[in-house]
Design a protein around this motif. Structure first.
Motif, PDB file in Angstrom:
ATOM      1  N   LEU A  75       0.802  -1.223   0.000  1.00  0.00           N
ATOM      2  CA  LEU A  75       0.000   0.000   0.000  1.00  0.00           C
ATOM      3  C   LEU A  75       0.834   1.272   0.000  1.00  0.00           C
ATOM      4  O   LEU A  75       0.371   2.305  -0.502  1.00  0.00           O
ATOM      5  CB  LEU A  75      -0.963   0.005   1.195  1.00  0.00           C
ATOM      6  CG  LEU A  75      -1.956  -1.153   1.245  1.00  0.00           C
ATOM      7  CD1 LEU A  75      -2.982  -0.925   2.347  1.00  0.00           C
ATOM      8  CD2 LEU A  75      -2.643  -1.368  -0.100  1.00  0.00           C
ATOM      9  N   VAL A  76       2.038   1.229   0.554  1.00  0.00           N
ATOM     10  CA  VAL A  76       2.907   2.405   0.523  1.00  0.00           C
ATOM     11  C   VAL A  76       3.731   2.407  -0.762  1.00  0.00           C
ATOM     12  O   VAL A  76       3.757   3.395  -1.491  1.00  0.00           O
ATOM     13  CB  VAL A  76       3.826   2.441   1.763  1.00  0.00           C
ATOM     14  CG1 VAL A  76       4.840   3.582   1.654  1.00  0.00           C
ATOM     15  CG2 VAL A  76       2.993   2.596   3.033  1.00  0.00           C
ATOM     16  N   ARG A  77       4.375   1.278  -1.044  1.00  0.00           N
ATOM     17  CA  ARG A  77       5.277   1.248  -2.206  1.00  0.00           C
ATOM     18  C   ARG A  77       4.522   0.975  -3.508  1.00  0.00           C
ATOM     19  O   ARG A  77       4.605   1.752  -4.459  1.00  0.00           O
ATOM     20  CB  ARG A  77       6.346   0.189  -1.999  1.00  0.00           C
ATOM     21  CG  ARG A  77       7.149   0.346  -0.718  1.00  0.00           C
ATOM     22  CD  ARG A  77       8.192  -0.748  -0.585  1.00  0.00           C
ATOM     23  NE  ARG A  77       8.598  -0.948   0.785  1.00  0.00           N
ATOM     24  CZ  ARG A  77       9.407  -1.928   1.192  1.00  0.00           C
ATOM     25  NH1 ARG A  77       9.892  -2.794   0.304  1.00  0.00           N
ATOM     26  NH2 ARG A  77       9.745  -2.057   2.466  1.00  0.00           N
ATOM     27  N   ALA A  78       3.784  -0.136  -3.575  1.00  0.00           N
ATOM     28  CA  ALA A  78       3.160  -0.539  -4.843  1.00  0.00           C
ATOM     29  C   ALA A  78       1.971   0.340  -5.217  1.00  0.00           C
ATOM     30  O   ALA A  78       1.857   0.795  -6.354  1.00  0.00           O
ATOM     31  CB  ALA A  78       2.731  -2.008  -4.763  1.00  0.00           C
ATOM     32  N   ALA A  79       1.058   0.586  -4.265  1.00  0.00           N
ATOM     33  CA  ALA A  79      -0.166   1.338  -4.579  1.00  0.00           C
ATOM     34  C   ALA A  79       0.086   2.841  -4.659  1.00  0.00           C
ATOM     35  O   ALA A  79      -0.397   3.517  -5.573  1.00  0.00           O
ATOM     36  CB  ALA A  79      -1.251   1.046  -3.546  1.00  0.00           C
ATOM     37  N   ALA A  80       0.831   3.382  -3.698  1.00  0.00           N
ATOM     38  CA  ALA A  80       1.028   4.825  -3.634  1.00  0.00           C
ATOM     39  C   ALA A  80       2.311   5.291  -4.312  1.00  0.00           C
ATOM     40  O   ALA A  80       2.490   6.491  -4.529  1.00  0.00           O
ATOM     41  CB  ALA A  80       1.025   5.287  -2.175  1.00  0.00           C
ATOM     42  N   GLY A  81       3.200   4.351  -4.619  1.00  0.00           N
ATOM     43  CA  GLY A  81       4.435   4.717  -5.299  1.00  0.00           C
ATOM     44  C   GLY A  81       5.410   5.494  -4.442  1.00  0.00           C
ATOM     45  O   GLY A  81       6.261   6.235  -4.967  1.00  0.00           O
ATOM     46  N   ARG A  82       5.349   5.322  -3.144  1.00  0.00           N
ATOM     47  CA  ARG A  82       6.248   6.054  -2.251  1.00  0.00           C
ATOM     48  C   ARG A  82       7.495   5.234  -1.950  1.00  0.00           C
ATOM     49  O   ARG A  82       7.524   4.022  -2.145  1.00  0.00           O
ATOM     50  CB  ARG A  82       5.524   6.420  -0.954  1.00  0.00           C
ATOM     51  CG  ARG A  82       4.347   7.360  -1.185  1.00  0.00           C
ATOM     52  CD  ARG A  82       3.837   7.947   0.114  1.00  0.00           C
ATOM     53  NE  ARG A  82       2.782   8.926  -0.126  1.00  0.00           N
ATOM     54  CZ  ARG A  82       2.229   9.648   0.830  1.00  0.00           C
ATOM     55  NH1 ARG A  82       2.616   9.517   2.097  1.00  0.00           N
ATOM     56  NH2 ARG A  82       1.267  10.521   0.539  1.00  0.00           N
ATOM     57  N   ASP A  83       8.506   5.913  -1.455  1.00  0.00           N
ATOM     58  CA  ASP A  83       9.761   5.247  -1.133  1.00  0.00           C
ATOM     59  C   ASP A  83       9.569   4.272   0.027  1.00  0.00           C
ATOM     60  O   ASP A  83       8.700   4.465   0.893  1.00  0.00           O
ATOM     61  CB  ASP A  83      10.826   6.273  -0.750  1.00  0.00           C
ATOM     62  CG  ASP A  83      11.238   7.142  -1.925  1.00  0.00           C
ATOM     63  OD1 ASP A  83      11.048   6.707  -3.080  1.00  0.00           O
ATOM     64  OD2 ASP A  83      11.737   8.263  -1.688  1.00  0.00           O
ATOM     65  N   ALA A  84      10.405   3.247   0.046  1.00  0.00           N
ATOM     66  CA  ALA A  84      10.349   2.250   1.103  1.00  0.00           C
ATOM     67  C   ALA A  84      10.698   2.878   2.445  1.00  0.00           C
ATOM     68  O   ALA A  84      11.625   3.690   2.554  1.00  0.00           O
ATOM     69  CB  ALA A  84      11.299   1.110   0.800  1.00  0.00           C
ATOM     70  N   LEU A  85       9.958   2.504   3.458  1.00  0.00           N
ATOM     71  CA  LEU A  85      10.193   2.993   4.810  1.00  0.00           C
ATOM     72  C   LEU A  85      11.268   2.173   5.511  1.00  0.00           C
ATOM     73  O   LEU A  85      12.221   2.712   6.077  1.00  0.00           O
ATOM     74  CB  LEU A  85       8.886   2.962   5.605  1.00  0.00           C
ATOM     75  CG  LEU A  85       8.937   3.365   7.070  1.00  0.00           C
ATOM     76  CD1 LEU A  85       9.358   4.823   7.209  1.00  0.00           C
ATOM     77  CD2 LEU A  85       7.565   3.144   7.720  1.00  0.00           C
ATOM     78  N   ARG A  86      11.100   0.837   5.482  1.00  0.00           N
ATOM     79  CA  ARG A  86      12.067  -0.056   6.132  1.00  0.00           C
ATOM     80  C   ARG A  86      12.405  -1.223   5.210  1.00  0.00           C
ATOM     81  O   ARG A  86      12.041  -2.370   5.496  1.00  0.00           O
ATOM     82  CB  ARG A  86      11.505  -0.570   7.458  1.00  0.00           C
ATOM     83  CG  ARG A  86      11.373   0.438   8.572  1.00  0.00           C
ATOM     84  CD  ARG A  86      12.745   0.903   9.102  1.00  0.00           C
ATOM     85  NE  ARG A  86      13.596  -0.188   9.540  1.00  0.00           N
ATOM     86  CZ  ARG A  86      13.624  -0.665  10.796  1.00  0.00           C
ATOM     87  NH1 ARG A  86      12.836  -0.129  11.715  1.00  0.00           N
ATOM     88  NH2 ARG A  86      14.440  -1.632  11.116  1.00  0.00           N
ATOM     89  N   PRO A  87      13.107  -0.976   4.095  1.00  0.00           N
ATOM     90  CA  PRO A  87      13.465  -2.103   3.225  1.00  0.00           C
ATOM     91  C   PRO A  87      14.402  -3.097   3.901  1.00  0.00           C
ATOM     92  O   PRO A  87      14.493  -4.256   3.485  1.00  0.00           O
ATOM     93  CB  PRO A  87      14.146  -1.417   2.030  1.00  0.00           C
ATOM     94  CG  PRO A  87      14.659  -0.117   2.569  1.00  0.00           C
ATOM     95  CD  PRO A  87      13.637   0.309   3.589  1.00  0.00           C
ATOM     96  N   ASP A  88      15.084  -2.652   4.965  1.00  0.00           N
ATOM     97  CA  ASP A  88      16.043  -3.514   5.654  1.00  0.00           C
ATOM     98  C   ASP A  88      15.378  -4.672   6.378  1.00  0.00           C
ATOM     99  O   ASP A  88      16.033  -5.681   6.670  1.00  0.00           O
ATOM    100  CB  ASP A  88      16.856  -2.689   6.654  1.00  0.00           C
ATOM    101  CG  ASP A  88      15.973  -1.950   7.660  1.00  0.00           C
ATOM    102  OD1 ASP A  88      15.079  -1.189   7.215  1.00  0.00           O
ATOM    103  OD2 ASP A  88      16.156  -2.136   8.883  1.00  0.00           O
ATOM    104  N   ILE A  89      14.073  -4.566   6.667  1.00  0.00           N
ATOM    105  CA  ILE A  89      13.417  -5.656   7.408  1.00  0.00           C
ATOM    106  C   ILE A  89      12.587  -6.561   6.497  1.00  0.00           C
ATOM    107  O   ILE A  89      11.982  -7.522   6.982  1.00  0.00           O
ATOM    108  CB  ILE A  89      12.533  -5.109   8.549  1.00  0.00           C
ATOM    109  CG1 ILE A  89      11.343  -4.307   7.993  1.00  0.00           C
ATOM    110  CG2 ILE A  89      13.363  -4.284   9.528  1.00  0.00           C
ATOM    111  CD1 ILE A  89      10.351  -3.887   9.061  1.00  0.00           C
ATOM    112  N   ASP A  90      12.571  -6.275   5.196  1.00  0.00           N
ATOM    113  CA  ASP A  90      11.765  -7.101   4.294  1.00  0.00           C
ATOM    114  C   ASP A  90      12.115  -8.578   4.420  1.00  0.00           C
ATOM    115  O   ASP A  90      11.235  -9.439   4.464  1.00  0.00           O
ATOM    116  CB  ASP A  90      11.957  -6.661   2.842  1.00  0.00           C
ATOM    117  CG  ASP A  90      11.305  -5.320   2.542  1.00  0.00           C
ATOM    118  OD1 ASP A  90      10.613  -4.775   3.430  1.00  0.00           O
ATOM    119  OD2 ASP A  90      11.506  -4.816   1.421  1.00  0.00           O
TER     120      ASP A  90
END
Length: 451
Positions: A75-90
């Motif tokens: 919802l943040v990255r794919a739907a809204a196109g915003r930068d990742a908040l915590r890519p380190d925990i994916d």
């Protein structure tokens, strides 16, 4: 703790306007998060949240942060196109990279960190929701699909967390729930479903997952199916007749499982002073005879059905009994029609912490006459989890496609722990045939006599 469907919700989600759809999405996101917090940071201390209560399940803190990370990715990255908040925990919250038994060893977010991360993600989602277009021609956003997916995902993990709570040892922390409604008069024990074609699956339900698509015609011979799910009392009869010790009733694989594990009753049951007791969320109580039996594996369900002179229904038989309306020749979204589930329809949404007696919820009766097809217990079917004709993985193959094959059996109908937004007549669940920690039961079927 109680999760009730909003009576103002549209009976047909495909007709929602953008403004009402945004309002519903926001409300459903909030409902799911309140439920998640009520199963984790709201009722348990850090030690219980971090602990692994069974190798079958994740630490509760993993599930809690996982729903937030999933929401961020979609919802943040794919739907809204915003930068990742915590890519380190994916990678920490990738269910395919980390088996459940190993998640306790990962450097997971602590409970307070997870709570703050989830709240930050949610603020970003709600801020971007005002600007998202649901008619942009993008399949991910069409009719709010990706939001529906994330809402259902959180509720599905809430049900998983309830299974962890059931396995957890310690003092009770969950409310017992409301008083169940009265049961119907007993009526016939089985109903005849006429032979002929019906439409299985769906093409147009905006909440449906890829494995529920597409709609296709299935032609079935006539069959009988139990009006209600098999009860605890009926399963006690199976036990008393030596059902767990008689290989005649078990498949080869089932008997091997029974012999290897030594099981002789549903999970969480024990015999004491001539009485069957069960442990339910930290409380020990007599097994209610008129509730549907739960916490049984596919193998136990299959053996009981054979002992009763019947069999488990196929997935197609189950869906026809639940959805097909012979008067109109159409398949319904729910057994009772298009109206979204209410308390008079089904026992859903954690309103109770147990199934309701067989014969409850007259408003949920299907056109076939079968009762309680949704809610109470997930019902094992005889079918393997496979793709429908024309299946296309969407939006990622790891939701359904990687599970297709003979290792998983299909369960239908949801349980008392399933939220109303995460169940419908087409919804397909699947699990290994040995699983018993899930809220699983069954009903029986048999072939109709050919005259």
């Amino acid at each position: 703790m109680t999760e009730n469907p909003d009576p103002t919700q549209s009976a047909d989600p495909s007709t929602s306007t953008p403004s009402t759809l945004r309002e519903r999405i926001a409300a459903e996101l909030d409902s799911g998060r309140r439920r998640s917090e009520g199963l984790t940071v709201g009722v348990l201390d850090d030690a219980d949240l971090i602990a692994q209560h069974s190798p079958l399940m994740s630490p509760l803190v993993w599930d809690f942060a996982h729903v937030g990370n999933y929401e961020e990715q979609w919802l943040v990255r794919a739907a809204a196109g915003r930068d990742a908040l915590r890519p380190d925990i994916d990678v920490l919250y990738d269910a395919f990279e980390n088996p459940r038994a190993e998640r306790v060893t990962l450097p997971l977010l602590r409970p307070r960190e997870a709570e703050e991360y989830n709240a930050q993600v949610r603020r970003m989602v709600l801020d971007s929701l005002e600007h998202v277009s649901f008619d942009s021609g993008t399949a991910l956003l069409d009719s709010g699909f990706v939001y529906h997916m994330v809402i259902q995902h959180e509720h599905q993990h809430d049900e998983t967390m309830l299974a962890t709570h059931q396995l957890r040892r310690g003092d009770p922390v969950l409310d017992v729930g409301a008083v169940p409604p009265p049961a119907l008069p007993s009526g016939p024990s089985e109903v005849l479903v006429a032979g002929g074609p019906f439409t299985m699956g769906t093409d147009d339900d905006p909440w449906a997952y890829d494995n529920e698509r597409g709609a296709h015609t299935v032609d079935l011979p006539a069959f009988w199916i139990d009006t209600r799910a098999v009860t605890n009392a009926a399963h006690m009869d199976f036990i008393a007749d030596g059902g767990y010790d008689d290989s005649r009733w078990w498949s080869e694989e089932g008997w091997a499982w029974r012999s290897r594990t030594g099981k002789h009753a549903p999970a969480f049951w024990r015999r004491d002073a001539g009485q069957w007791l069960r442990r339910r969320f930290g409380r020990v109580e007599p097994v209610p005879p008129d509730e549907p039996v739960q916490h049984v594996s596919f193998y136990e369900a299959e053996a009981h059905a054979r002992w009763a002179g019947k069999r488990l229904p196929t997935e197609a038989e189950w869906e026809k009994a639940a959805r097909h309306d012979p008067a109109t020749g159409t398949s319904l979204r729910f057994p009772w029609g298009a109206d979204e589930p209410g308390h008079h329809h089904a026992n859903l949404g954690q309103r109770l912490l147990h199934p309701t007696p067989a014969g409850t919820h007259p408003g949920g009766t299907a056109p076939s006459g079968a009762q309680q097809m949704l809610g109470d217990v997930w019902e094992w079917t005889a079918s393997d989890f496979t793709a429908y004709p024309g299946f296309q993985a969407f939006p990622y193959p790891e939701y359904s496609e990687v599970f297709f094959g003979g290792d998983y059996k299909v369960l239908r109908g949801g349980s008392w722990a399933t939220h109303p937004t995460a169940i419908r007549g087409t919804f397909r669940n699947w699990d290994h045939p040995i699983r018993r920690q899930i809220f699983s039961g069954f009903r029986c079927a048999r072939n109709a006599e050919v005259e």
